[in-house]
Design a protein around this motif. Structure first.
Motif, PDB file in Angstrom:
ATOM      1  N   THR A 126      19.520 109.442 -62.620  1.00  0.00           N
ATOM      2  CA  THR A 126      20.799 109.587 -61.916  1.00  0.00           C
ATOM      3  C   THR A 126      20.606 110.022 -60.465  1.00  0.00           C
ATOM      4  OG1 THR A 126      20.997 111.850 -62.710  1.00  0.00           O
ATOM      5  CG2 THR A 126      22.058 110.155 -64.037  1.00  0.00           C
ATOM      6  N   GLY A 127      19.352 110.186 -60.025  1.00  0.00           N
ATOM      7  CA  GLY A 127      19.104 110.552 -58.627  1.00  0.00           C
ATOM      8  C   GLY A 127      18.286 111.820 -58.504  1.00  0.00           C
ATOM      9  N   LYS A 128      18.294 112.392 -57.269  1.00  0.00           N
ATOM     10  CA  LYS A 128      17.514 113.617 -57.015  1.00  0.00           C
ATOM     11  C   LYS A 128      18.235 114.806 -57.612  1.00  0.00           C
ATOM     12  CE  LYS A 128      15.618 112.352 -52.478  1.00  0.00           C
ATOM     13  NZ  LYS A 128      14.316 111.917 -52.913  1.00  0.00           N
ATOM     14  N   MET A 129      17.465 115.784 -58.060  1.00  0.00           N
ATOM     15  CA  MET A 129      18.092 116.964 -58.658  1.00  0.00           C
ATOM     16  C   MET A 129      17.162 118.158 -58.543  1.00  0.00           C
ATOM     17  SD  MET A 129      17.904 115.748 -62.603  1.00  0.00           S
ATOM     18  CE  MET A 129      18.075 114.006 -62.237  1.00  0.00           C
ATOM     19  N   ALA A 130      17.750 119.335 -58.623  1.00  0.00           N
ATOM     20  CA  ALA A 130      16.962 120.574 -58.602  1.00  0.00           C
ATOM     21  C   ALA A 130      17.292 121.357 -59.858  1.00  0.00           C
ATOM     22  CB  ALA A 130      17.314 121.394 -57.369  1.00  0.00           C
ATOM     23  N   PHE A 131      16.242 121.734 -60.584  1.00  0.00           N
ATOM     24  CA  PHE A 131      16.432 122.583 -61.763  1.00  0.00           C
ATOM     25  C   PHE A 131      16.130 124.025 -61.365  1.00  0.00           C
ATOM     26  CE2 PHE A 131      15.790 118.487 -63.754  1.00  0.00           C
ATOM     27  CZ  PHE A 131      16.681 118.523 -64.817  1.00  0.00           C
ATOM     28  N   VAL A 132      17.040 124.921 -61.700  1.00  0.00           N
ATOM     29  CA  VAL A 132      16.779 126.345 -61.512  1.00  0.00           C
ATOM     30  C   VAL A 132      16.589 126.928 -62.906  1.00  0.00           C
ATOM     31  CG1 VAL A 132      17.613 128.523 -60.580  1.00  0.00           C
ATOM     32  CG2 VAL A 132      18.240 126.381 -59.456  1.00  0.00           C
ATOM     33  N   VAL A 153      21.049 122.636 -63.564  1.00  0.00           N
ATOM     34  CA  VAL A 153      20.643 121.535 -62.689  1.00  0.00           C
ATOM     35  C   VAL A 153      21.698 121.342 -61.601  1.00  0.00           C
ATOM     36  CG1 VAL A 153      21.650 119.702 -64.159  1.00  0.00           C
ATOM     37  CG2 VAL A 153      19.749 119.159 -62.652  1.00  0.00           C
ATOM     38  N   TYR A 154      21.212 121.061 -60.394  1.00  0.00           N
ATOM     39  CA  TYR A 154      22.103 120.749 -59.263  1.00  0.00           C
ATOM     40  C   TYR A 154      21.794 119.344 -58.783  1.00  0.00           C
ATOM     41  CZ  TYR A 154      23.454 125.609 -59.139  1.00  0.00           C
ATOM     42  OH  TYR A 154      23.969 126.835 -59.484  1.00  0.00           O
ATOM     43  N   LEU A 155      22.864 118.577 -58.590  1.00  0.00           N
ATOM     44  CA  LEU A 155      22.721 117.169 -58.204  1.00  0.00           C
ATOM     45  C   LEU A 155      23.616 116.873 -57.003  1.00  0.00           C
ATOM     46  CD1 LEU A 155      23.357 117.153 -61.701  1.00  0.00           C
ATOM     47  CD2 LEU A 155      21.938 115.188 -61.264  1.00  0.00           C
ATOM     48  N   ASP A 156      23.372 115.700 -56.385  1.00  0.00           N
ATOM     49  CA  ASP A 156      24.254 115.241 -55.302  1.00  0.00           C
ATOM     50  C   ASP A 156      25.614 114.848 -55.854  1.00  0.00           C
ATOM     51  OD1 ASP A 156      22.803 115.386 -52.945  1.00  0.00           O
ATOM     52  OD2 ASP A 156      21.671 113.564 -53.443  1.00  0.00           O
ATOM     53  N   MET A 157      26.613 114.882 -54.992  1.00  0.00           N
ATOM     54  CA  MET A 157      27.909 114.309 -55.379  1.00  0.00           C
ATOM     55  C   MET A 157      27.735 112.789 -55.377  1.00  0.00           C
ATOM     56  SD  MET A 157      30.148 116.546 -56.024  1.00  0.00           S
ATOM     57  CE  MET A 157      30.338 118.302 -55.805  1.00  0.00           C
ATOM     58  N   PRO A 158      27.997 112.123 -56.487  1.00  0.00           N
ATOM     59  CA  PRO A 158      27.775 110.670 -56.518  1.00  0.00           C
ATOM     60  C   PRO A 158      28.957 109.917 -55.902  1.00  0.00           C
ATOM     61  CG  PRO A 158      28.548 111.439 -58.641  1.00  0.00           C
ATOM     62  CD  PRO A 158      28.504 112.653 -57.744  1.00  0.00           C
ATOM     63  N   LYS A 159      28.728 108.650 -55.576  1.00  0.00           N
ATOM     64  CA  LYS A 159      29.833 107.816 -55.075  1.00  0.00           C
ATOM     65  C   LYS A 159      30.686 107.335 -56.239  1.00  0.00           C
ATOM     66  CE  LYS A 159      28.189 106.406 -50.613  1.00  0.00           C
ATOM     67  NZ  LYS A 159      27.015 107.269 -50.528  1.00  0.00           N
ATOM     68  N   SER A 160      30.020 107.199 -57.389  1.00  0.00           N
ATOM     69  CA  SER A 160      30.741 106.832 -58.610  1.00  0.00           C
ATOM     70  C   SER A 160      29.956 107.420 -59.783  1.00  0.00           C
ATOM     71  CB  SER A 160      30.837 105.304 -58.745  1.00  0.00           C
ATOM     72  OG  SER A 160      29.540 104.776 -58.779  1.00  0.00           O
ATOM     73  N   PHE A 161      30.561 107.447 -60.967  1.00  0.00           N
ATOM     74  CA  PHE A 161      29.888 108.039 -62.132  1.00  0.00           C
ATOM     75  C   PHE A 161      28.661 107.216 -62.501  1.00  0.00           C
ATOM     76  CE2 PHE A 161      29.802 108.633 -66.922  1.00  0.00           C
ATOM     77  CZ  PHE A 161      29.152 109.859 -66.847  1.00  0.00           C
TER      78      PHE A 161
END
Ligand SMILES: C/C(=C\C(=O)SCCNC(=O)CCNC(=O)[C@H](O)C(C)(C)COP(=O)(O)OP(=O)(O)OC[C@H]1O[C@@H](n2cnc3c(N)ncnc32)[C@H](O)[C@@H]1OP(=O)(O)O)C(=O)O
Length: 299
Positions: A126-132, A153-161
């Protein structure tokens, strides 16, 4: 400027940061959670001071009451307080590993020590992400201890689901229960946990900003329901519960709570699932067989 800072931010300063909290689950708070997670096959408990706290109910013991001025756009406390100021804005509860030693009780004083163990950048489907990864040790005044690893997990805001891949539920199951899911249950769980994350109750925000098709079912609520069903079906008390939330589940479809006994004994593979046949949360509960809990994790 170092080569590291040109590539990606460095969060090593955050590793090892600690936070200690005191809390507990009052009868009133236990009653709120009880009403949020109960269903026809898991009727409400009679809550009384001193009642043994069902597994994972200690997650409501340390609700955070931060001022409105410290809340981010998504309704969570803004990053940069205890958690590092990551460049991603979409937060999800990703999973964890919980080890139980003894029990907690309604009304018991609990203390939690949280330590940031790791910040790991990854790239997924689903893209780049950071796990804390945060380690928590919760200790009860009456001697119970729960040690856990929590992954956020933190992810980017996507353009669509962009849904992650689907993990199919096995056909042979020991149990398969239907839990009604709806806005009311999500609201109640958000209220009991004082979790103001808007993806759980603010449909325009969930759809227009974070691009989910509907309101998102809380990962910890799925875990609480999954472990309750596993204990009810096996009659066992968990010593370990490891889990991943592998796909978001949504408020507009009822949820399945499933389990498949491990023929080797001592454990059950459990989870929540959709009626289309894939897991939301995938987990394993182990109980005491005299051997040490396994080192196996859910992947
Ligand atoms: C409360 C609360 C918030 C919530 O409750 S939010 C609702 C509950 N959470 C969810 O619904 C999360 C659903 N899961 C997903 O959407 C996806 O699994 C996720 C996390 C976006 C990852 O999907 P991807 O398909 O992009 O990732 P990959 O499978 O390709 O894996 C990439 C690497 O990441 C590792 N990984 C994946 N999932 C997890 C996980 N759950 N825990 C730990 N690590 C995970 C995976 O192993 C890959 O690592 P490699 O080293 O092999 O690259 C609140 O906010 O308080």
């Amino acid at each position: 400027m170092s080569a590291q800072s040109l590539m990606e931010p460095d969060y090593t300063d955050w590793i090892g940061r600690q936070d200690t909290r005191e809390g507990g689950v009052t009868p009133n708070l236990a009653a709120m959670l009880n009403a949020a997670v109960s269903h026809d096959l898991s009727p409400m408990h009679h809550i009384a001071p001193g009642m043994v706290l069902p597994s994972l109910w200690h997650w409501v013991a340390f609700n955070e009451f931060v001022p409105m001025s410290d809340i981010g756009r998504d309704g969570h406390p803004a990053l940069g307080g205890f958690l590092p100021p990551l460049p991603f804005r979409r937060r999800m509860w990703a999973g964890g590993d919980v080890r139980f030693d003894g029990q907690f009780h309604v009304g018991e004083k609990l203390t939690k020590l949280s330590t940031i163990r790791a910040v790991t950048m990854k790239e997924g489907s689903t893209g780049k992400m950071a796990f804390v990864t945060v380690d928590h040790v919760t200790t009860g005044a009456q001697g119970g201890v729960v040690e856990e690893e929590q992954n956020i997990v933190y992810l980017d805001m996507p353009k669509s689901f962009r849904p992650p891949k689907q993990t199919p539920v096995p056909e042979r199951l020991a149990y398969d229960e239907r839990v009604p899911m709806n806005e009311v249950r999500l609201f109640r769980y958000s209220a009991a946990t004082y979790n103001a994350h808007r993806i759980h109750y603010d449909l325009p925000y969930a759809q227009q900003v974070e691009k989910y098709p509907a309101l998102v079912v809380h990962g910890p609520m799925q875990a609480t329901m999954a472990i309750e069903a596993a204990e009810r079906h096996t009659g066992k008390t968990p010593v370990r519960f490891s889990y991943r939330v592998v796909h978001p589940l949504f408020h507009d479809s009822d949820m399945r709570v499933v389990g498949a006994l491990d023929p080797a004994g001592g454990a059950i593979d459990i989870g929540t699932a959709t009626f289309e046949g894939y897991f939301g949360l995938k987990a394993r509960m182990e109980w005491d067989t005299g051997a040490r809990p396994s080192g196996e994790r859910v992947t």
